[in-house]
Design an enzyme around this catalytic site. Structure first.
Site, PDB file in Angstrom:
ATOM      1  N   LYS A 135       1.968   7.104   6.686  1.00 32.83           N
ATOM      2  CA  LYS A 135       1.934   6.124   5.595  1.00 32.83           C
ATOM      3  C   LYS A 135       1.550   6.862   4.316  1.00 32.83           C
ATOM      4  CE  LYS A 135       0.896   1.805   5.695  1.00 32.83           C
ATOM      5  NZ  LYS A 135       0.257   0.468   5.815  1.00 32.83           N
ATOM      6  N   ASP A 188      -7.849  -7.190   6.292  1.00 30.26           N
ATOM      7  CA  ASP A 188      -6.458  -7.583   6.039  1.00 30.26           C
ATOM      8  C   ASP A 188      -5.770  -7.906   7.365  1.00 30.26           C
ATOM      9  OD1 ASP A 188      -4.209  -8.203   4.594  1.00 30.26           O
ATOM     10  OD2 ASP A 188      -3.524  -6.122   4.372  1.00 30.26           O
ATOM     11  N   MET A 223       0.804  -1.212   0.000  1.00 29.93           N
ATOM     12  CA  MET A 223       0.000   0.000   0.000  1.00 29.93           C
ATOM     13  C   MET A 223       0.840   1.267   0.000  1.00 29.93           C
ATOM     14  SD  MET A 223      -3.236  -0.827   2.475  1.00 29.93           S
ATOM     15  CE  MET A 223      -3.971   0.772   2.082  1.00 29.93           C
ATOM     16  N   GLY A 224       2.137   1.163   0.234  1.00 30.32           N
ATOM     17  CA  GLY A 224       2.966   2.356   0.237  1.00 30.32           C
ATOM     18  C   GLY A 224       4.099   2.258   1.239  1.00 30.32           C
ATOM     19  N   GLU A 225       4.688   3.418   1.567  1.00 31.86           N
ATOM     20  CA  GLU A 225       5.808   3.473   2.501  1.00 31.86           C
ATOM     21  C   GLU A 225       5.370   4.106   3.812  1.00 31.86           C
ATOM     22  OE1 GLU A 225       6.273   4.948  -0.747  1.00 31.86           O
ATOM     23  OE2 GLU A 225       6.785   2.921  -1.395  1.00 31.86           O
TER      24      GLU A 225
END
Length: 314
Positions: free
Chosen positions: A41, A134, A23-25
């Protein structure tokens, strides 16, 4: 989007990167207004392709931010930087459950403690119509104050009930934890409920399945479902049963194995239907163990007193 230390996102100053995923950093950062450490995030730009998605993201993020629970990582703020959306969350000291499990299974009482905290968090969120979608060890942080769920509701922000396209399963994976794909398949395959894999509409019972798979791994040190390929893994989730816990950990209370089996039933109608019921069952199991230990200690103390009396000269 990679950010370097010192980069400003509005009032937030990036300090150091601390993680990355599908989903990203994630970065450790500082809120310059309040002078507090936070986590940011920055979401992958691929997740937001149109204004409607961004509006839905903002609307639903506000719902999640309004929710507060001691075992859910708090969402403080949302924003946008050069076209990429970002989330501002509380910064947590500790390690993820996935990192802890690299050392092996958790002691039973420790696993029960964290499981009760997670189930209670799910119960409160489900009561407000918020689902995780999730849930997995990588999204649970172990801190001094207990377990904290990360990324709660973010799968919902990504459009949680879109159909699964099998061709998308191999499009991306997290850099650290297991098999994950972005877009229309949500979650990590080892922990996804069968109905998620089949593209059906999901509800709280999908989280209960993921919870069962996570608790199984906490107690056994092994994943509930495994496969040599993504197709094999999907087939295992849909059709196979995990190795019985009692064969891996003989000291597991049978009632606990029964609870976990009920969480991971293939048909969601056969599962435990609410996280509330799961939490109450776990609390009862934990209390029963405490009572049994207290009785054992009491009996041991009584035997010691008897021997002391017998050994005392008349």
């Amino acid at each position: 989007m990679k950010l370097t230390p010192g980069t400003k996102l509005g009032p937030y100053e990036i300090l150091v990167p601390i993680g990355a995923g599908g989903m990203g950093e994630v970065y450790k950062a500082r809120d310059t207004r309040l002078d507090r450490t936070i986590a940011i995030k920055v979401l992958s730009q691929k997740l937001w392709l149109n204004s409607e998605a961004s509006l839905r993201f903002e609307r639903e993020a506000k719902t999640i931010a309004a929710f507060n629970h001691p075992h859910i990582c708090t969402l403080h703020d949302i924003g946008s930087h050069e076209g990429a959306d970002f989330l501002v969350m509380e910064f947590l000291e500790g390690q993820t459950l996935a990192q802890r499990l690299e050392k092996g299974a958790l002691p039973l009482d420790e696993a029960l403690r964290y499981a009760i905290e997670i189930a209670d968090a799910l119960d409160k969120a489900h009561g407000q119509g918020i689902f995780h979608r999730d849930l997995k060890p990588a999204n649970i942080m172990i801190t001094k104050s207990g377990a904290k769920l990360l990324d709660f509701g973010l799968a919902k922000l990504r459009g949680g009930n879109e159909p699964v396209e099998q061709g998308n399963l191999a499009e991306s994976s997290t850099k650290t934890y297991g098999l994950t794909a972005e877009g229309r398949i949500l979650g990590t395959l080892q922990y996804m409920a069968p109905e998620q894999l089949e593209g059906q509409e999901t509800d709280a019972r999908a989280d209960i399945f993921s919870f069962g798979a996570t608790l199984y791994e906490m107690l056994s040190g092994k994943k509930a479902f495994e496969g040599a390929s993504q197709a094999g893994l999907i087939a295992a989730v849909l059709k196979a049963e995990p190795t019985p816990l009692l064969s891996l950990q003989p000291m597991t209370p049978p009632v606990l194995e029964h609870l976990i089996h009920g969480c991971m039933a293939k048909n969601r109608s056969d599962r435990w239907q609410t996280a509330h019921d799961v939490a109450k069952q776990l609390e009862w199991i934990s209390a029963s163990r405490t009572d049994a230990a207290r009785i054992a200690d009491s009996k041991a103390g009584s035997r010691k007193k008897i021997w002391m009396v017998l050994a005392t000269p008349l």
